[in-house]
Design a protein around this motif. Structure first.
Motif, mmCIF file in Angstrom:
data_model
loop_
_atom_site.group_PDB
_atom_site.id
_atom_site.type_symbol
_atom_site.label_atom_id
_atom_site.label_comp_id
_atom_site.label_asym_id
_atom_site.label_seq_id
_atom_site.Cartn_x
_atom_site.Cartn_y
_atom_site.Cartn_z
ATOM 1 N N ILE A 11 17.925 -47.683 4.154
ATOM 2 C CA ILE A 11 18.995 -47.557 3.171
ATOM 3 C C ILE A 11 19.235 -46.066 2.957
ATOM 4 O O ILE A 11 18.315 -45.324 2.608
ATOM 5 N N TYR A 12 20.455 -45.629 3.163
ATOM 6 C CA TYR A 12 20.809 -44.216 3.013
ATOM 7 C C TYR A 12 21.312 -43.961 1.592
ATOM 8 O O TYR A 12 21.963 -44.811 0.985
ATOM 9 N N ASP A 13 21.017 -42.770 1.085
ATOM 10 C CA ASP A 13 21.585 -42.383 -0.207
ATOM 11 C C ASP A 13 23.092 -42.237 -0.089
ATOM 12 O O ASP A 13 23.837 -42.664 -0.976
ATOM 13 N N THR A 31 22.729 -33.177 2.353
ATOM 14 C CA THR A 31 21.383 -33.122 2.927
ATOM 15 C C THR A 31 20.588 -31.984 2.317
ATOM 16 O O THR A 31 19.412 -32.156 1.947
ATOM 17 N N LEU A 32 21.209 -30.805 2.197
ATOM 18 C CA LEU A 32 20.498 -29.664 1.618
ATOM 19 C C LEU A 32 20.176 -29.877 0.150
ATOM 20 O O LEU A 32 19.259 -29.249 -0.390
ATOM 21 N N ALA A 35 19.537 -35.381 -0.424
ATOM 22 C CA ALA A 35 19.914 -36.772 -0.196
ATOM 23 C C ALA A 35 19.598 -37.184 1.238
ATOM 24 O O ALA A 35 19.588 -36.350 2.157
ATOM 25 N N ARG A 36 19.358 -38.475 1.434
ATOM 26 C CA ARG A 36 19.211 -39.034 2.783
ATOM 27 C C ARG A 36 20.595 -39.450 3.253
ATOM 28 O O ARG A 36 21.206 -40.362 2.698
ATOM 29 N N VAL A 37 21.096 -38.764 4.281
ATOM 30 C CA VAL A 37 22.510 -38.861 4.637
ATOM 31 C C VAL A 37 22.690 -39.338 6.074
ATOM 32 O O VAL A 37 21.951 -38.929 6.976
ATOM 33 N N LEU A 38 23.690 -40.177 6.268
ATOM 34 C CA LEU A 38 24.091 -40.635 7.593
ATOM 35 C C LEU A 38 25.572 -40.330 7.782
ATOM 36 O O LEU A 38 26.391 -40.611 6.898
ATOM 37 N N LEU A 39 25.923 -39.762 8.930
ATOM 38 C CA LEU A 39 27.324 -39.557 9.306
ATOM 39 C C LEU A 39 27.719 -40.615 10.323
ATOM 40 O O LEU A 39 27.037 -40.801 11.336
ATOM 41 N N LEU A 40 28.830 -41.288 10.064
ATOM 42 C CA LEU A 40 29.404 -42.253 10.998
ATOM 43 C C LEU A 40 30.678 -41.678 11.582
ATOM 44 O O LEU A 40 31.572 -41.270 10.837
ATOM 45 N N GLU A 41 30.775 -41.652 12.898
ATOM 46 C CA GLU A 41 31.968 -41.169 13.580
ATOM 47 C C GLU A 41 32.339 -42.161 14.673
ATOM 48 O O GLU A 41 31.499 -42.529 15.500
ATOM 49 N N LYS A 42 33.587 -42.596 14.683
ATOM 50 C CA LYS A 42 33.999 -43.629 15.633
ATOM 51 C C LYS A 42 34.186 -43.090 17.049
ATOM 52 O O LYS A 42 34.190 -43.856 18.011
ATOM 53 N N SER A 43 34.341 -41.783 17.195
ATOM 54 C CA SER A 43 34.527 -41.174 18.506
ATOM 55 C C SER A 43 33.180 -40.749 19.097
ATOM 56 O O SER A 43 32.160 -40.781 18.406
ATOM 57 N N PRO A 44 33.170 -40.312 20.353
ATOM 58 C CA PRO A 44 31.897 -39.889 20.964
ATOM 59 C C PRO A 44 31.375 -38.547 20.478
ATOM 60 O O PRO A 44 30.251 -38.180 20.821
ATOM 61 N N GLN A 365 26.765 -35.787 -8.622
ATOM 62 C CA GLN A 365 25.672 -35.425 -9.527
ATOM 63 C C GLN A 365 25.776 -36.074 -10.894
ATOM 64 O O GLN A 365 24.790 -36.135 -11.625
ATOM 65 N N ARG A 366 26.952 -36.543 -11.247
ATOM 66 C CA ARG A 366 27.110 -37.164 -12.563
ATOM 67 C C ARG A 366 26.218 -38.386 -12.722
ATOM 68 O O ARG A 366 25.836 -38.747 -13.834
ATOM 69 N N GLU A 367 25.876 -39.033 -11.606
ATOM 70 C CA GLU A 367 25.063 -40.243 -11.681
ATOM 71 C C GLU A 367 23.796 -40.168 -10.838
ATOM 72 O O GLU A 367 22.974 -41.084 -10.881
ATOM 73 N N HIS A 368 23.633 -39.090 -10.055
ATOM 74 C CA HIS A 368 22.490 -38.992 -9.153
ATOM 75 C C HIS A 368 21.886 -37.598 -9.251
ATOM 76 O O HIS A 368 22.592 -36.619 -9.462
ATOM 77 N N THR A 369 20.582 -37.513 -9.052
ATOM 78 C CA THR A 369 19.899 -36.216 -9.122
ATOM 79 C C THR A 369 18.945 -36.046 -7.934
ATOM 80 O O THR A 369 17.737 -36.204 -8.076
ATOM 81 N N PRO A 370 19.484 -35.748 -6.756
ATOM 82 C CA PRO A 370 18.604 -35.463 -5.613
ATOM 83 C C PRO A 370 17.800 -34.188 -5.858
ATOM 84 O O PRO A 370 18.150 -33.366 -6.710
ATOM 85 N N VAL A 371 16.752 -34.029 -5.084
ATOM 86 C CA VAL A 371 15.910 -32.834 -5.174
ATOM 87 C C VAL A 371 16.262 -31.915 -4.005
ATOM 88 O O VAL A 371 16.080 -32.286 -2.847
ATOM 89 N N PRO A 372 16.781 -30.703 -4.285
ATOM 90 C CA PRO A 372 17.216 -29.811 -3.191
ATOM 91 C C PRO A 372 16.059 -29.408 -2.282
ATOM 92 O O PRO A 372 14.893 -29.380 -2.684
#
Length: 469
Positions: A11-13, A31-32, A35-44, A365-372
């Motif tokens: 599960i990604y943030d 990411t910096l 957060a645990r982040v995933l990028l989705l791109e439909k192209s190669p 950030q209004r609802e989430h507080t990741p740790v840098p």
């Protein structure tokens, strides 16, 4: 629709949809920030949509709407790029710019442009007369009546920058999936389950950076879109490298309500560029070239710089910008849906991308507080700019593969073996400039195909470099 099995892993943030310049900057920022982040791109590969074609200018924001989100993001992005470019070895060429008046009507608008620049906090902008214009740019046509001088404008590499943003994110744990298109999904009040061409993917927050398809994605997943994309095509002409000696500053037109107009500028790659046009169309996928329009661009360039008459054209290209029914950026956080849309990012997106990412994180950030991240790693990007040392000037490069752009075997092999290798020919060209010179791959295409065999998700048939855009 079919729902995912409950034992789906991971599960990604944050899931960022769209790998253009804004999407890459977004992944980096989140990411910096931890957060645990995933990028989705439909192209190669990244930068396969609107971001692959632009004028490569780092703007001060002097002419952005005063008080707008666009201005805030441009200024923040401009400053952050200046702060980080050396750590990533990203090129920066200070040229300055001039907004030139070619008729009396435009001349009357210059003072207003100066006043707007000062209101936007760009204090070094000033009005200059035709003598000063001639002193700064002796090759401009004598019909230039005056100008607004903007000393703080720069030229950058428009492809290495977002590549660097995403590389830094990957170094800190971000993930990316190419050839992955979102086809549907649902939100259960806590998590999103996205149905993609590569299965279901779960995440807590979706950030829509889908560019030309941003409204389509909203319609698919939210049932309605807060904006409507109206593709706007821009065509460009690239003059031979010999043309660059005739210009120092970026030459901007006096803008109108619809477009910033046609720009004359050098590039960090050593060429001279004219464009873009601003042509409305319905097709979101294809930006077709028009020979009559390209001839008009050449004629406009020669009219402004007579020495360009007869100068060879190295390349032509066209790109689509994700304009909407309104001029402003369409950035919106959807309450109760863990969703932020980033739409309507047009010609200023390259400059503003880092600033847009900062702004969107402030909404998050209004609802989430990741740790840098406590300490940062920095990628080092290979240099493609002509005003800085190139790879062929260092020993051990193997061979010159592309003689037009002086691209080495080592550069191509390093790109193919990198942490974020190109997925197709376009990606390889943007990482190395192979096949992008005078011959457009006619001579080096077979060798590039040989070197890249087995490496590209979309294989390169021998000899087709010059036919690909």
């Amino acid at each position: 629709m079919t729902k995912p099995f409950p034992n789906q892993s991971g599960i990604y943030d944050v899931i960022v949809v769209g790998g253009g310049v804004v999407g890459c900057a977004m992944v980096r920022r989140f990411t910096l920030e931890g957060a645990r982040v995933l990028l989705l791109e439909k192209s190669p590969d990244i930068l396969s949509g609107a971001s692959k074609g632009n004028s490569a200018i780092l703007h001060t924001g002097f002419d952005a709407p005063t008080g707008s989100l666009e201005l805030q993001c441009m200024k923040d992005g401009y400053q952050e790029y200046l702060q980080i470019h050396q750590q990533m070895a990203l090129p920066l060429l200070k040229t300055g710019a001039m907004v030139v008046a070619w008729n009396d009507e435009d001349l009357g608008k210059l003072q207003g442009i100066v006043e707007q620049a000062h209101a936007n906090g760009v204090a070094d902008v000033s009005l200059i007369g035709r003598e000063r214009v001639r002193a700064l740019e002796p090759n401009l046509a004598h019909t230039a009546l005056g100008a607004v001088e903007v000393p703080g404008e720069f030229l950058i590499d428009p492809w290495s920058a977002p590549l660097g943003y995403l590389l830094q994110a990957l170094m800190h744990g971000a993930q990316v999936r190419f050839n992955t298109e979102v086809n549907g999904g649902y939100f259960d009040g806590e998590l999103w389950a996205l149905e993609t061409t590569n299965g279901f993917i779960r995440g807590r927050t979706i950030i829509n950076c889908a560019g030309l398809f941003g409204d389509v994605l909203e319609q698919q997943l939210l049932g309605a879109s807060s904006f409507s994309i109206h593709p706007r095509k821009g065509q460009f002409v690239v003059f031979d490298k010999a043309a660059a000696r005739y210009l120092g500053n970026i030459i901007l037109p006096v803008p109108n309500e619809r477009t910033k107009g046609i720009v004359l500028t050098r590039t960090v790659y050593g060429n001279l560029l004219v464009g873009p046009t601003a042509e409305e169309q319905d097709d979101r996928l294809h930006a077709r070239l028009d020979s009559d329009v390209l001839r008009q661009l050449v004629d406009a360039a020669v009219e402004r710089i007579p020495a360009l008459d007869g100068m060879p054209v190295t390349a032509t290209y066209a790109a689509l910008r994700p304009a909407t029914e309104k001029k402003e950026y369409r950035v919106q956080r959807v309450e109760g849906k863990n969703w932020i849309s980033v739409g309507g990012i047009r010609s200023t997106g390259l400059t503003a991308a880092l600033g847009i990412a900062r702004h969107v994180f402030s909404l998050y950030q209004r609802e989430h507080t990741p740790v840098p991240e406590p300490s940062l790693q920095w990628p080092t990007l290979p240099n493609l700019a002509e005003h800085l040392p190139r790879d062929y000037q260092r020993p051990g490069y193997g061979e010159i593969v592309c003689h037009c752009e002086m691209v080495t075997q080592r550069e191509i092999q390093n790109a193919l073996a990198s942490a974020l290798p190109p997925g197709d020919l376009g990606g390889l060209k943007r990482r190395t400039r192979a096949c992008m010179g005078r011959c457009q791959g006619f001579y080096c295409g077979a060798r590039v195909a040989e070197l890249s065999a087995g490496h590209l998700a979309v294989p390169l048939a021998t000899g087709v470099c010059h036919a690909a855009h």
